[in-house]
Design a protein around this motif. Structure first.
Motif, mmCIF file in Angstrom:
data_model
loop_
_atom_site.group_PDB
_atom_site.id
_atom_site.type_symbol
_atom_site.label_atom_id
_atom_site.label_comp_id
_atom_site.label_asym_id
_atom_site.label_seq_id
_atom_site.Cartn_x
_atom_site.Cartn_y
_atom_site.Cartn_z
ATOM 1 N N ILE A 5 0.867 -1.170 0.000
ATOM 2 C CA ILE A 5 0.000 0.000 0.000
ATOM 3 C C ILE A 5 0.905 1.222 0.000
ATOM 4 C CG2 ILE A 5 -1.696 1.310 1.318
ATOM 5 C CD1 ILE A 5 -2.655 -1.385 2.469
ATOM 6 N N VAL A 6 0.687 2.111 -0.952
ATOM 7 C CA VAL A 6 1.467 3.342 -1.039
ATOM 8 C C VAL A 6 0.611 4.463 -0.456
ATOM 9 C CG1 VAL A 6 2.561 4.995 -2.589
ATOM 10 C CG2 VAL A 6 2.731 2.550 -3.066
ATOM 11 N N ASN A 16 3.735 8.550 -8.223
ATOM 12 C CA ASN A 16 5.129 8.372 -8.648
ATOM 13 C C ASN A 16 5.763 7.161 -7.962
ATOM 14 O OD1 ASN A 16 5.069 10.540 -10.404
ATOM 15 N ND2 ASN A 16 5.892 11.989 -8.909
ATOM 16 N N ILE A 17 5.555 7.030 -6.670
ATOM 17 C CA ILE A 17 6.105 5.881 -5.929
ATOM 18 C C ILE A 17 5.473 4.597 -6.454
ATOM 19 C CG2 ILE A 17 6.251 4.761 -3.667
ATOM 20 C CD1 ILE A 17 8.089 7.143 -3.789
ATOM 21 N N LYS A 18 4.167 4.622 -6.670
ATOM 22 C CA LYS A 18 3.483 3.438 -7.193
ATOM 23 C C LYS A 18 4.087 3.019 -8.529
ATOM 24 C CE LYS A 18 -0.725 1.818 -9.278
ATOM 25 N NZ LYS A 18 -1.817 2.198 -10.113
ATOM 26 N N ASN A 19 4.281 3.976 -9.424
ATOM 27 C CA ASN A 19 4.838 3.667 -10.747
ATOM 28 C C ASN A 19 6.245 3.082 -10.646
ATOM 29 O OD1 ASN A 19 2.503 4.500 -12.015
ATOM 30 N ND2 ASN A 19 3.240 6.596 -12.340
ATOM 31 N N GLN A 37 -7.895 6.131 4.613
ATOM 32 C CA GLN A 37 -7.877 5.268 3.423
ATOM 33 C C GLN A 37 -6.932 4.086 3.638
ATOM 34 O OE1 GLN A 37 -6.667 8.072 0.397
ATOM 35 N NE2 GLN A 37 -8.774 8.331 -0.355
ATOM 36 N N VAL A 38 -5.806 4.338 4.261
ATOM 37 C CA VAL A 38 -4.841 3.260 4.533
ATOM 38 C C VAL A 38 -5.482 2.216 5.441
ATOM 39 C CG1 VAL A 38 -2.630 2.658 5.581
ATOM 40 C CG2 VAL A 38 -2.827 4.750 4.245
ATOM 41 N N LEU A 39 -6.101 2.671 6.521
ATOM 42 C CA LEU A 39 -6.709 1.746 7.480
ATOM 43 C C LEU A 39 -7.831 0.937 6.827
ATOM 44 C CD1 LEU A 39 -6.744 4.000 10.675
ATOM 45 C CD2 LEU A 39 -5.089 2.243 10.016
ATOM 46 N N VAL A 50 3.231 -1.168 4.142
ATOM 47 C CA VAL A 50 2.721 0.177 3.878
ATOM 48 C C VAL A 50 3.923 1.080 3.660
ATOM 49 C CG1 VAL A 50 1.397 2.128 4.778
ATOM 50 C CG2 VAL A 50 0.681 -0.219 5.305
ATOM 51 N N VAL A 51 4.048 1.619 2.440
ATOM 52 C CA VAL A 51 5.085 2.606 2.144
ATOM 53 C C VAL A 51 4.436 3.956 2.402
ATOM 54 C CG1 VAL A 51 6.637 3.552 0.399
ATOM 55 C CG2 VAL A 51 6.098 1.106 0.387
#
Length: 185
Positions: A5-6, A16-19, A37-39, A50-51
């Protein structure tokens, strides 16, 4: 494959990190811009990484970390001045500006670590409930009584049947009980 999960407060940073991660063979299952959203994303998964950036509009990384279920790890990406010189415990940390190769290597190491941990957990025998243990004991007693076996022989017999049929000991005990149980007594 490890679920990743970014999570960054800026949508552009997160994309950008995801790509970068996807180009390097990682499976990104969610891109989030808030702690909530992360939770929510964590609820659907059993394990992963989780990044995360340092701050979100609704919480800091620590809020996410405190609510993460077991089986998840965090890779915090933040500038050193945000942390005030303190290095966070219980998480992996990369400082800004971020180097792509450092991110990729760190995530590869974290994924390997999770893979080893999952493999180790799978190799541990499952804990039996009291009822299951009692049923196995009852079947052994039945075998001992009907077939003149010692407890060790009855146990070995159940183990052999279990291995031959490809079922666990509890299922094998249930099968034996269904076969010889009604005739007993």
């Amino acid at each position: 494959m490890t679920n990743i999960i970014v999570a960054f407060s800026k949508q552009e940073d997160a994309k950008n990190i995801k790509n970068i991660l996807m180009r390097n063979g990682f499976q990104v299952v969610a891109v989030c811009t808030s702690g909530a959203q992360v939770l929510t994303s964590l609820e659907d998964l059993n394990s992963g990484i989780v990044v995360s950036g340092y701050r979100f509009e609704d919480m800091l990384y620590q809020g996410i970390l405190d609510c993460m279920p077991k089986g998840f790890e965090m890779l915090l990406v933040a500038s050193p001045n945000r942390l005030g010189g303190m290095r966070p415990e219980d998480i992996t940390y990369l400082s800004m500006p971020l180097k792509v190769q450092a991110l990729v290597r760190t995530l590869e190491d974290m994924c390997q670590s999770q893979l080893r941990r999952r493999k180790k957990l799978r190799q541990q025998p499952a804990e039996r409930s009291r009822e299951e243990t009692q049923m196995i004991q009852d079947v052994k007693n039945l075998l001992m009584e009907r077939n003149d076996m010692t407890e060790k022989e009855a146990h070995r017999y159940l183990q052999k049947c279990s291995m031959d049929s490809g079922t666990n000991l509890v299922e094998t005990a249930q099968m034996v009980l269904s076969l010889i149980g009604p005739q007993a007594g």
